[in-house]
Design a protein around this motif. Structure first.
Motif, PDB file in Angstrom:
ATOM      1  N   LEU A  75       0.490  -0.762  -0.530  1.00  0.00           N
ATOM      2  CA  LEU A  75      -0.219  -0.101   0.458  1.00  0.00           C
ATOM      3  C   LEU A  75       0.903   0.665   0.178  1.00  0.00           C
ATOM      4  CD1 LEU A  75      -3.019  -1.065   2.404  1.00  0.00           C
ATOM      5  CD2 LEU A  75      -2.680  -0.812   0.404  1.00  0.00           C
ATOM      6  N   SER A  76       1.943   1.406   0.654  1.00  0.00           N
ATOM      7  CA  SER A  76       2.515   2.550   0.764  1.00  0.00           C
ATOM      8  C   SER A  76       4.524   2.229  -0.160  1.00  0.00           C
ATOM      9  CB  SER A  76       3.829   2.600   1.907  1.00  0.00           C
ATOM     10  OG  SER A  76       3.603   1.490   2.450  1.00  0.00           O
ATOM     11  N   LEU A  77       4.290   0.828  -0.361  1.00  0.00           N
ATOM     12  CA  LEU A  77       5.936   1.210  -1.738  1.00  0.00           C
ATOM     13  C   LEU A  77       5.550   0.712  -2.837  1.00  0.00           C
ATOM     14  CD1 LEU A  77       7.513  -1.768   0.547  1.00  0.00           C
ATOM     15  CD2 LEU A  77       8.262   0.898   0.491  1.00  0.00           C
ATOM     16  N   GLN A  78       6.248   1.257  -4.188  1.00  0.00           N
ATOM     17  CA  GLN A  78       6.417   0.654  -5.479  1.00  0.00           C
ATOM     18  C   GLN A  78       6.922  -1.051  -5.646  1.00  0.00           C
ATOM     19  OE1 GLN A  78       8.843   4.070  -8.055  1.00  0.00           O
ATOM     20  NE2 GLN A  78       7.685   5.615  -7.119  1.00  0.00           N
ATOM     21  N   THR A  79       6.332  -1.404  -6.867  1.00  0.00           N
ATOM     22  CA  THR A  79       6.727  -3.002  -6.936  1.00  0.00           C
ATOM     23  C   THR A  79       8.243  -3.034  -7.024  1.00  0.00           C
ATOM     24  OG1 THR A  79       4.729  -2.265  -8.234  1.00  0.00           O
ATOM     25  CG2 THR A  79       6.478  -4.620  -9.008  1.00  0.00           C
ATOM     26  N   ALA A  80       8.884  -1.772  -7.882  1.00  0.00           N
ATOM     27  CA  ALA A  80      10.691  -2.735  -7.340  1.00  0.00           C
ATOM     28  C   ALA A  80      10.766  -2.646  -6.260  1.00  0.00           C
ATOM     29  CB  ALA A  80      11.120  -2.249  -8.952  1.00  0.00           C
ATOM     30  N   THR A  81      11.067  -1.147  -5.749  1.00  0.00           N
ATOM     31  CA  THR A  81      10.973  -1.189  -3.935  1.00  0.00           C
ATOM     32  C   THR A  81      11.108  -2.059  -3.163  1.00  0.00           C
ATOM     33  OG1 THR A  81      10.572   1.091  -4.443  1.00  0.00           O
ATOM     34  CG2 THR A  81      11.169   0.606  -2.349  1.00  0.00           C
ATOM     35  N   GLY A  82       9.860  -2.433  -3.224  1.00  0.00           N
ATOM     36  CA  GLY A  82       9.241  -3.507  -2.259  1.00  0.00           C
ATOM     37  C   GLY A  82       9.714  -5.026  -2.844  1.00  0.00           C
ATOM     38  N   ALA A  83       9.524  -5.323  -4.170  1.00  0.00           N
ATOM     39  CA  ALA A  83      10.511  -6.987  -4.561  1.00  0.00           C
ATOM     40  C   ALA A  83      11.727  -6.579  -3.966  1.00  0.00           C
ATOM     41  CB  ALA A  83      10.891  -6.584  -5.830  1.00  0.00           C
ATOM     42  N   LEU A  84      12.520  -5.629  -3.813  1.00  0.00           N
ATOM     43  CA  LEU A  84      13.814  -5.067  -3.174  1.00  0.00           C
ATOM     44  C   LEU A  84      14.260  -5.611  -2.295  1.00  0.00           C
ATOM     45  CD1 LEU A  84      17.220  -4.698  -4.083  1.00  0.00           C
ATOM     46  CD2 LEU A  84      16.805  -2.064  -4.061  1.00  0.00           C
ATOM     47  N   ILE A  85      13.045  -5.095  -1.462  1.00  0.00           N
ATOM     48  CA  ILE A  85      13.461  -5.127  -0.101  1.00  0.00           C
ATOM     49  C   ILE A  85      12.987  -6.445   0.418  1.00  0.00           C
ATOM     50  CG2 ILE A  85      12.037  -4.292   2.497  1.00  0.00           C
ATOM     51  CD1 ILE A  85      11.833  -1.787   1.045  1.00  0.00           C
ATOM     52  N   LEU A 116       7.841  -3.568   7.322  1.00  0.00           N
ATOM     53  CA  LEU A 116       6.861  -4.304   6.786  1.00  0.00           C
ATOM     54  C   LEU A 116       6.948  -5.102   6.076  1.00  0.00           C
ATOM     55  CD1 LEU A 116       2.743  -2.375   6.282  1.00  0.00           C
ATOM     56  CD2 LEU A 116       3.957  -4.024   8.399  1.00  0.00           C
ATOM     57  N   MET A 117       7.348  -4.718   4.499  1.00  0.00           N
ATOM     58  CA  MET A 117       8.608  -5.955   3.735  1.00  0.00           C
ATOM     59  C   MET A 117       9.477  -6.492   4.473  1.00  0.00           C
ATOM     60  SD  MET A 117       7.628  -6.775   0.601  1.00  0.00           S
ATOM     61  CE  MET A 117       6.467  -5.937  -0.085  1.00  0.00           C
ATOM     62  N   SER A 118      10.609  -5.764   5.609  1.00  0.00           N
ATOM     63  CA  SER A 118      11.217  -6.724   5.689  1.00  0.00           C
ATOM     64  C   SER A 118      10.986  -7.759   7.103  1.00  0.00           C
ATOM     65  CB  SER A 118      12.075  -5.756   6.508  1.00  0.00           C
ATOM     66  OG  SER A 118      12.708  -4.749   5.832  1.00  0.00           O
ATOM     67  N   PHE A 161      19.504  -8.761 -10.312  1.00  0.00           N
ATOM     68  CA  PHE A 161      18.882  -8.516  -9.525  1.00  0.00           C
ATOM     69  C   PHE A 161      18.454  -7.137  -9.592  1.00  0.00           C
ATOM     70  CE2 PHE A 161      15.852  -7.763  -5.709  1.00  0.00           C
ATOM     71  CZ  PHE A 161      14.381  -7.943  -6.488  1.00  0.00           C
ATOM     72  N   VAL A 162      19.294  -6.434  -9.395  1.00  0.00           N
ATOM     73  CA  VAL A 162      18.950  -5.059  -9.158  1.00  0.00           C
ATOM     74  C   VAL A 162      19.210  -4.051  -9.916  1.00  0.00           C
ATOM     75  CG1 VAL A 162      20.546  -3.101  -7.621  1.00  0.00           C
ATOM     76  CG2 VAL A 162      20.613  -5.455  -5.948  1.00  0.00           C
ATOM     77  N   TYR A 163      19.732  -4.466 -10.466  1.00  0.00           N
ATOM     78  CA  TYR A 163      19.771  -3.905 -12.471  1.00  0.00           C
ATOM     79  C   TYR A 163      18.745  -3.931 -12.750  1.00  0.00           C
ATOM     80  CZ  TYR A 163      21.313  -2.436 -17.119  1.00  0.00           C
ATOM     81  OH  TYR A 163      21.948  -2.701 -17.889  1.00  0.00           O
ATOM     82  N   LEU A 164      17.650  -5.243 -12.086  1.00  0.00           N
ATOM     83  CA  LEU A 164      16.818  -5.050 -13.180  1.00  0.00           C
ATOM     84  C   LEU A 164      15.984  -4.201 -12.602  1.00  0.00           C
ATOM     85  CD1 LEU A 164      14.279  -6.661 -14.511  1.00  0.00           C
ATOM     86  CD2 LEU A 164      14.715  -8.110 -12.846  1.00  0.00           C
ATOM     87  N   VAL A 165      15.288  -4.107 -11.174  1.00  0.00           N
ATOM     88  CA  VAL A 165      14.629  -3.048 -10.686  1.00  0.00           C
ATOM     89  C   VAL A 165      14.978  -1.563 -10.749  1.00  0.00           C
ATOM     90  CG1 VAL A 165      13.781  -5.337  -9.608  1.00  0.00           C
ATOM     91  CG2 VAL A 165      15.725  -3.693  -8.595  1.00  0.00           C
ATOM     92  N   ALA A 166      16.641  -1.288 -10.562  1.00  0.00           N
ATOM     93  CA  ALA A 166      17.022   0.056 -10.414  1.00  0.00           C
ATOM     94  C   ALA A 166      15.743   1.342 -11.031  1.00  0.00           C
ATOM     95  CB  ALA A 166      18.569  -0.117 -10.618  1.00  0.00           C
TER      96      ALA A 166
END
Length: 286
Positions: A88-98, A151-153, A133-138
């Motif tokens: 609800l408070s994270l973008q998809t890529a940021t959430g996936a990285l965390i 929450l995602m952690s 993975f980081v390069y993909l979502v950067a």
């Protein structure tokens, strides 16, 4: 070959689950608590039916100690609930990285504490896969909100613990079924606490049912089967392919364009995974 097929099947289920969750929660057609409750309830029902159908058709009883655990069930519940609220408070890529960073750290750290020593090829493969993975979502990364980060952690740590709990499973289907069934008291409390703010729609409920019955229930049972055949380090690293599979699904089913970044990151991630799985076998003595 069987292990490869099962691993790919479970990873495809994870990728599909991620897409379905974002479709439901990102559009606001269902609230996170209701989505989580329907997801885990439908997964439990599916697993109960499948478990008893398999037992009846094969005349094979479950192994006595294959009944999951309350610890694994709590980890499953926390993973699903925190994942839903985090987006609800994270973008998809940021959430996936965390999420995947938390999963990696949890599984590698606990494996190290248990005395597992990584070969240099496993370290190199892990670093390479995570870098890909980081390069993909950067390009889509954004500064996360503190709430979403926490929450995602928690969700990633819980999934790492749930995965490690399945390492010694003697009957993956039975263990997964009992883990899902044990979340029912937690879901009852959650439903009672959030009933006044519930948001439901036919599409939202349908997506939650698909997420629970197909991608979570069956996908997690297959994942527990996979965990019997691969190491904890391999299990941690292969999950980094999930965003790539999800992206390829968008190319195949949604008509999204495939670009150089996706192709490059896919090659780096897959190369890293292969290094973790096969590197020690072919590497020169260190």
């Amino acid at each position: 070959m069987k292990a490869v097929v099962l691993t790919l099947t479970s990873l495809i289920a994870f990728a599909g689950n991620s897409i379905v969750c974002r479709m439901a929660l990102g559009s606001g057609i269902i609230d996170p608590a209701s989505f989580t409750s329907i997801r885990l309830l439908s997964g439990a029902v599916t697993l109960v039916v499948l478990h008893y159908w398999v037992s009846y058709s094969t005349k094979k009883a479950s192994v006595d100690d294959a009944k999951g655990s309350w610890r694994a069930s709590l980890a499953l519940f926390l993973y699903a609930l925190c994942f839903s609220y985090a987006y609800l408070s994270l973008q998809t890529a940021t959430g996936a990285l965390i999420l995947f960073a938390a999963v990696q750290i949890t599984m590698l750290l606990l494996s190290a504490l248990k005395g597992t020593k990584l070969h240099w090829t496993e370290w190199l493969g892990t670093i390479a896969a995570f870098a890909g993975f980081v390069y993909l979502v950067a390009p889509e990364l954004a500064t996360p909100s503190l709430k979403g980060l926490v929450l995602m952690s928690i969700s990633g740590i819980a999934w790492g613990l749930y995965t490690l709990a399945g390492r010694g499973s003697t009957d993956p289907l039975s263990d997964t079924m009992h883990n899902f069934v044990r979340t029912m008291p937690m879901l009852l409390v959650l439903t009672m606490a959030t009933a006044e703010v519930a948001v439901l729609s036919s599409k939202g409920v349908a997506l939650a049912l698909a997420s629970g019955a197909l991608m979570s229930g069956l996908g997690y049972a297959i994942w527990y089967q996979v965990l019997r055949q691969i190491s904890a380090v391999q299990a941690a690293v292969v999950q980094l392919s999930v965003p790539v599979i999800a992206a390829l699904g968008g190319v195949i089913f949604v008509g999204e364009a495939i670009d150089l970044r996706l192709m490059t990151s896919a090659l780096i991630i897959l190369g890293g995974i292969l290094m973790v799985i096969l590197g020690k076998r072919y590497a020169l003595p260190s």
